[in-house]
Design a protein around this motif. Structure first.
Motif, PDB file in Angstrom:
ATOM      1  N   VAL A 172       0.876  -1.170   0.000  1.00 16.59           N
ATOM      2  CA  VAL A 172       0.000   0.000   0.000  1.00 16.59           C
ATOM      3  C   VAL A 172       0.912   1.219   0.000  1.00 16.59           C
ATOM      4  O   VAL A 172       1.445   1.615   1.044  1.00 16.59           O
ATOM      5  CB  VAL A 172      -0.923   0.017   1.235  1.00 16.59           C
ATOM      6  CG1 VAL A 172      -1.859   1.210   1.169  1.00 16.59           C
ATOM      7  CG2 VAL A 172      -1.706  -1.270   1.335  1.00 16.59           C
ATOM      8  N   PRO A 173       1.142   1.836  -1.155  1.00 20.01           N
ATOM      9  CA  PRO A 173       2.155   2.903  -1.261  1.00 20.01           C
ATOM     10  C   PRO A 173       1.905   4.090  -0.345  1.00 20.01           C
ATOM     11  O   PRO A 173       2.852   4.625   0.235  1.00 20.01           O
ATOM     12  CB  PRO A 173       2.069   3.329  -2.728  1.00 20.01           C
ATOM     13  CG  PRO A 173       1.464   2.183  -3.436  1.00 20.01           C
ATOM     14  CD  PRO A 173       0.560   1.505  -2.469  1.00 20.01           C
ATOM     15  N   SER A 174       0.653   4.498  -0.169  1.00 16.81           N
ATOM     16  CA  SER A 174       0.400   5.699   0.628  1.00 16.81           C
ATOM     17  C   SER A 174       0.697   5.468   2.110  1.00 16.81           C
ATOM     18  O   SER A 174       0.827   6.428   2.865  1.00 16.81           O
ATOM     19  CB  SER A 174      -1.029   6.178   0.452  1.00 16.81           C
ATOM     20  OG  SER A 174      -1.924   5.130   0.718  1.00 16.81           O
ATOM     21  N   MET A 175       0.821   4.221   2.525  1.00 19.82           N
ATOM     22  CA  MET A 175       1.178   3.936   3.911  1.00 19.82           C
ATOM     23  C   MET A 175       2.624   3.504   4.042  1.00 19.82           C
ATOM     24  O   MET A 175       3.073   3.181   5.143  1.00 19.82           O
ATOM     25  CB  MET A 175       0.276   2.847   4.472  1.00 19.82           C
ATOM     26  CG  MET A 175      -1.152   3.300   4.581  1.00 19.82           C
ATOM     27  SD  MET A 175      -2.076   2.237   5.615  1.00 19.82           S
ATOM     28  CE  MET A 175      -3.459   3.253   5.972  1.00 19.82           C
ATOM     29  N   GLY A 176       3.345   3.479   2.926  1.00 22.94           N
ATOM     30  CA  GLY A 176       4.741   3.077   2.994  1.00 22.94           C
ATOM     31  C   GLY A 176       4.931   1.635   3.387  1.00 22.94           C
ATOM     32  O   GLY A 176       5.896   1.289   4.073  1.00 22.94           O
ATOM     33  N   VAL A 177       4.009   0.779   2.951  1.00 23.57           N
ATOM     34  CA  VAL A 177       4.048  -0.634   3.347  1.00 23.57           C
ATOM     35  C   VAL A 177       4.214  -1.500   2.114  1.00 23.57           C
ATOM     36  O   VAL A 177       3.508  -1.328   1.119  1.00 23.57           O
ATOM     37  CB  VAL A 177       2.733  -1.035   4.061  1.00 23.57           C
ATOM     38  CG1 VAL A 177       2.637  -2.535   4.195  1.00 23.57           C
ATOM     39  CG2 VAL A 177       2.662  -0.387   5.417  1.00 23.57           C
ATOM     40  N   LYS A 178       5.153  -2.407   2.185  1.00 26.68           N
ATOM     41  CA  LYS A 178       5.273  -3.456   1.168  1.00 26.68           C
ATOM     42  C   LYS A 178       5.915  -4.657   1.837  1.00 26.68           C
ATOM     43  O   LYS A 178       6.972  -4.522   2.458  1.00 26.68           O
ATOM     44  CB  LYS A 178       6.126  -2.996  -0.010  1.00 26.68           C
ATOM     45  CG  LYS A 178       6.219  -4.034  -1.115  1.00 26.68           C
ATOM     46  CD  LYS A 178       7.036  -3.539  -2.298  1.00 26.68           C
ATOM     47  CE  LYS A 178       6.290  -2.482  -3.052  1.00 26.68           C
ATOM     48  NZ  LYS A 178       7.022  -2.007  -4.235  1.00 26.68           N
ATOM     49  N   MET A 179       5.264  -5.804   1.741  1.00 27.16           N
ATOM     50  CA  MET A 179       5.819  -7.005   2.358  1.00 27.16           C
ATOM     51  C   MET A 179       5.546  -8.196   1.456  1.00 27.16           C
ATOM     52  O   MET A 179       4.411  -8.415   1.030  1.00 27.16           O
ATOM     53  CB  MET A 179       5.176  -7.222   3.734  1.00 27.16           C
ATOM     54  CG  MET A 179       5.782  -8.355   4.526  1.00 27.16           C
ATOM     55  SD  MET A 179       7.556  -8.225   4.732  1.00 27.16           S
ATOM     56  CE  MET A 179       7.708  -6.854   5.845  1.00 27.16           C
ATOM     57  N   ASP A 180       6.581  -8.955   1.188  1.00 26.85           N
ATOM     58  CA  ASP A 180       6.441 -10.118   0.308  1.00 26.85           C
ATOM     59  C   ASP A 180       5.623 -11.203   0.979  1.00 26.85           C
ATOM     60  O   ASP A 180       5.767 -11.464   2.180  1.00 26.85           O
ATOM     61  CB  ASP A 180       7.825 -10.684  -0.043  1.00 26.85           C
ATOM     62  CG  ASP A 180       8.495  -9.881  -1.140  1.00 26.85           C
ATOM     63  OD1 ASP A 180       9.644 -10.183  -1.485  1.00 26.85           O
ATOM     64  OD2 ASP A 180       7.849  -8.942  -1.653  1.00 26.85           O
ATOM     65  N   ALA A 181       4.765 -11.824   0.186  1.00 34.25           N
ATOM     66  CA  ALA A 181       3.976 -12.958   0.666  1.00 34.25           C
ATOM     67  C   ALA A 181       4.613 -14.210   0.108  1.00 34.25           C
ATOM     68  O   ALA A 181       4.545 -14.479  -1.098  1.00 34.25           O
ATOM     69  CB  ALA A 181       2.526 -12.826   0.201  1.00 34.25           C
ATOM     70  N   VAL A 182       5.249 -14.956   0.990  1.00 31.53           N
ATOM     71  CA  VAL A 182       6.012 -16.135   0.583  1.00 31.53           C
ATOM     72  C   VAL A 182       5.301 -17.376   1.105  1.00 31.53           C
ATOM     73  O   VAL A 182       4.993 -17.442   2.296  1.00 31.53           O
ATOM     74  CB  VAL A 182       7.442 -16.067   1.156  1.00 31.53           C
ATOM     75  CG1 VAL A 182       8.252 -17.267   0.706  1.00 31.53           C
ATOM     76  CG2 VAL A 182       8.109 -14.775   0.747  1.00 31.53           C
ATOM     77  N   PRO A 183       5.038 -18.350   0.250  1.00 33.06           N
ATOM     78  CA  PRO A 183       4.383 -19.573   0.726  1.00 33.06           C
ATOM     79  C   PRO A 183       5.233 -20.251   1.781  1.00 33.06           C
ATOM     80  O   PRO A 183       6.441 -20.407   1.614  1.00 33.06           O
ATOM     81  CB  PRO A 183       4.261 -20.437  -0.526  1.00 33.06           C
ATOM     82  CG  PRO A 183       4.483 -19.535  -1.667  1.00 33.06           C
ATOM     83  CD  PRO A 183       5.301 -18.393  -1.190  1.00 33.06           C
ATOM     84  N   GLY A 184       4.604 -20.646   2.877  1.00 36.64           N
ATOM     85  CA  GLY A 184       5.325 -21.332   3.946  1.00 36.64           C
ATOM     86  C   GLY A 184       6.072 -20.396   4.876  1.00 36.64           C
ATOM     87  O   GLY A 184       6.765 -20.848   5.784  1.00 36.64           O
ATOM     88  N   ARG A 185       5.943 -19.098   4.688  1.00 35.22           N
ATOM     89  CA  ARG A 185       6.652 -18.142   5.543  1.00 35.22           C
ATOM     90  C   ARG A 185       5.677 -17.075   5.999  1.00 35.22           C
ATOM     91  O   ARG A 185       4.787 -16.683   5.240  1.00 35.22           O
ATOM     92  CB  ARG A 185       7.790 -17.493   4.755  1.00 35.22           C
ATOM     93  CG  ARG A 185       8.597 -16.499   5.536  1.00 35.22           C
ATOM     94  CD  ARG A 185       9.653 -15.854   4.634  1.00 35.22           C
ATOM     95  NE  ARG A 185      10.315 -14.756   5.299  1.00 35.22           N
ATOM     96  CZ  ARG A 185      11.382 -14.880   6.084  1.00 35.22           C
ATOM     97  NH1 ARG A 185      11.912 -16.064   6.283  1.00 35.22           N
ATOM     98  NH2 ARG A 185      11.908 -13.828   6.670  1.00 35.22           N
TER      99      ARG A 185
END
Lengths: 230, 111
Positions: free
Chosen positions: A165-178
């Protein structure tokens, strides 16, 4: 939110993004000044009368153009490191939301108090109502309370995705099993859009994220209504 | 009428650097321009070399702008930290007033 021909960042909706914006302004001003200096030097070199052709070195200018860039780099690094550690500060989240990536939608779980789960599919273009945004709207929004620190746990069920979500400065990878964790705090009420940020197949561009930040009483009403419907 | 909405847009260099609305930008550019002018003129008066004085003026602009920018942004960052601490303090005061977690509550010896 994003608009056509936009070059800069979106307006900040969280304290972290505000700091990132300030840092970006800081770095960009330095970059523009250095670029202006380089441009001037290029013009000066091109227009020179070619006198002083046999100068081999000059201790003074070499000292200047060694020390000055080092100082500039330190002045860039210090706020950068400050923000880096600010983003990793330990906070006390009021709520935990799990965001699971699928091909090609996101599913959300609010399991702190009751089991509240829903999927968020993109609204197809032909089903949009006037005023809605193409490729950005979803049938269900992630509703969060304003001014409350929230823990987002991100993972995936099949392939790599990324919850951004760019306006919140959030980016997180969604990795299977993690299970990846990020923190979120909405500074003001509003609707904030994001899109999947890791290539995940044919419909990678068609699994957006919509966060709706509302005052706490509205959030409580919404969650109660969701549980009633379930 | 139509200008009211344009005021907030400001002057953007290359579409991204909003000099008008960015904290410290306008002051730094003005300080740099003034410093450049002073340094360039002083050098010219001392040496009567036009091109070199122009070069010195540009260098003066760079150094003055950068120096003013760093100083102003550092103070601005400190101010933002204080602002955030005050906001958090006010919020905690409102939420926890009258409870054990009230930040303004004086701690007694037996607690």
């Amino acid at each position: 939110m994003a608009h056509p021909t936009q070059l800069g960042f979106q307006d900040a909706a969280s304290p972290v993004m505000e700091e990132l914006l300030h840092f970006h302004d800081h770095a960009l001003m330095i970059v523009f000044l250095i670029s202006a200096l380089v441009l001037y030097i290029i013009v000066a070199m091109v227009s020179t009368k070619l006198t002083n052709k046999f100068i081999l070195d000059s201790q003074e200018i070499e000292i200047v153009w060694t020390i000055l860039p080092a100082v500039i780099l330190v002045m860039i690094a210090l706020p950068s490191l400050r923000i880096l550690y600010l983003m990793d500060e330990i906070n006390d989240p009021h709520l935990t939301i799990k965001a699971m990536g699928h091909q090609w939608y996101w599913s959300y779980e609010y399991t702190d108090y009751e089991n509240l789960n829903f999927d968020a599919y993109m609204v197809p273009t032909q089903d949009l109502t006037p005023g809605q945004f193409r490729l950005l709207e979803t049938d269900h929004r992630v509703v969060i309370p304003v001014e409350s620190p929230i823990r987002i746990l991100v993972s995936a069920e099949d392939v790599l995705h990324s919850w951004a979500v760019p306006s919140m400065g959030v980016k997180m990878d969604a990795v299977p099993g993690r299970l990846n964790q990020t923190a979120l705090l909405a500074s003001r009420p509003g609707v904030y859009y994001g899109q999947c940020s890791e290539i995940c197949g044919a419909n990678h561009s068609f699994m957006p994220i919509v966060i709706e930040a509302v005052p706490l009483p509205h959030f409580e009403t919404w969650s109660a209504n969701q549980l009633d419907f379930a | 009428m139509t200008d009211e909405g344009d005021k907030s847009q400001g002057m953007k260099v290359m579409g991204v650097l909003d000099i008008q609305n960015m904290p410290c930008a306008r002051e730094s550019i003005l300080h740099g321009a003034g410093g450049s002018l002073v340094v360039g003129i002083v050098h010219f008066l001392a040496t009567s070399r036009v091109k070199r004085s122009f070069d010195v003026g540009v260098a003066g602009f760079m150094l003055t702008t950068l120096g003013s920018w760093f100083y102003c942004r550092y103070n601005n960052a400190k101010l933002r930290v204080q602002q955030r601490m005050i906001q958090d303090g006010l919020k905690n005061k409102l939420i926890y007033e009258g409870t054990n977690l009230d930040p303004t509550r004086k701690k007694t010896g037996d607690q």
